[in-house]
Design an enzyme around this catalytic site. Structure first.
Site, mmCIF file in Angstrom:
data_model
loop_
_atom_site.group_PDB
_atom_site.id
_atom_site.type_symbol
_atom_site.label_atom_id
_atom_site.label_comp_id
_atom_site.label_asym_id
_atom_site.label_seq_id
_atom_site.Cartn_x
_atom_site.Cartn_y
_atom_site.Cartn_z
ATOM 1 N N ALA A 237 -4.459 3.042 -8.406
ATOM 2 C CA ALA A 237 -3.444 2.123 -8.748
ATOM 3 C C ALA A 237 -3.997 0.246 -7.516
ATOM 4 C CB ALA A 237 -2.424 2.610 -9.054
ATOM 5 N N LYS A 238 -3.885 -0.167 -8.990
ATOM 6 C CA LYS A 238 -4.043 -1.829 -8.188
ATOM 7 C C LYS A 238 -2.677 -1.486 -6.479
ATOM 8 C CE LYS A 238 -5.178 -6.396 -7.588
ATOM 9 N NZ LYS A 238 -6.294 -6.336 -6.859
#
Ligand code: GLU
Length: 278
Positions: A237-238
């Site tokens: 995830a970013k």
């Protein structure tokens, strides 16, 4: 002919996991002489931003992926979602609910794929429908359809078990739809025959199969692909520091080469592919 799709939500940047998902959808269609579609899931008014749509389209082109039709935007299909919601209401399968998230969390006795499972508080109650969300009475729906099966081409045939979600919201209070209803309808409208998406949405297919039976929609085959995961097994995830595709594109990286590396299974240090159920 097979038709696949990649369906990003424009509520943030795409990252490597999205690139992988897009490549799977695109390449499966190419390998089998079919079509790959791009669908923008932009009905979440609180989180969707038009500027992300342009970024996503540019990222996908940078990766060398081409789509066979103009992108579909869910925000332009609200009428079709509304009509499907009305037909489920006419079947007596939806009921209004005004419970808050906090009330549901307090009353829930189990956790499902989308979090605390709604315990059916408003089922059979008389609730003012004005501004309420509408939930699917899953037991009544299953009594109507009888047992259902669906097939994932990697995991095999599954007995549909939508009850694990409890009575899900199909029409949100601010929208004539929800992810589950909109995605299921769109796949049918667009003639998607192979629903390509990550293992994180495997459970959703139990519910989507029920919606297809209730609404008389064609039944596709599913292909839930492995997810890129961090060393702790959590989905990439970013927010945990993986650079976005847009950052890499702007930094001058070669997107076609990146797509080629992903196809060859070359992943950044510490990142691996996981087929575990999420
Ligand atoms: N819009 C969803 C996401 O970005 C994907 C939905 C789907 O593939 O059915 O996670």
């Amino acid at each position: 002919m097979i038709v696949t799709r990649f369906a990003p939500s424009p509520n943030g940047p795409l990252h490597l996991g999205h690139a992988y998902a897009a490549i799977v959808a695109h390449d499966l269609a190419r390998a089998r002489g079919g079509e790959a579609l791009l669908r923008i899931e932009d009905i979440d008014g609180g989180r969707s931003r038009p500027e992300w749509i342009a970024e996503h389209v540019a990222d996908l082109a940078w990766l060398g992926l081409e789509w066979d039709r103009a992108p579909v935007r869910q925000s332009q299909r609200l009428e079709s979602y509304r009509a499907a919601g009305e037909s489920l209401k006419r079947l007596g399968l939806l009921y209004p609910c005004r419970c808050t998230r906090a009330e549901i969390t307090a009353a829930a006795t189990r956790t499902g794929p989308d979090g605390p499972v709604y315990p059916g508080t408003c089922r059979g109650r008389s609730v003012d429908p004005e501004g309420a969300a509408w939930r699917l009475d899953v037991a009544a729906a299953l009594a109507r359809t009888g047992p259902l099966e669906w097939t994932d081409e990697r995991a095999g045939t599954q007995r549909a078990d939508p009850a694990r979600f409890g009575d899900v919201v199909l029409l949100r209070k601010d929208l004539p739809a929800s992810y589950h209803l909109a995605a299921t309808l769109d796949d049918a409208t667009d003639g998607v025959t192979l629903v390509t998406r990550g293992m994180d949405l495997f459970a959703a297919s139990h519910l989507h199969r029920l919606l297809q039976a209730l609404l008389g929609l064609p039944v596709p085959v599913w292909h839930h692909h492995p997810l890129l995961v961090e060393p702790d097994g959590r989905k990439l995830a970013k927010r945990r520091g993986s650079p976005s595709l847009a950052d890499r594109r702007r930094a001058g990286e070669d997107g076609i080469a990146l797509a080629g590396a992903l196809r060859d299974g070359v992943l950044p240090a510490g990142i691996s592919l996981s087929s575990r159920l999420h």
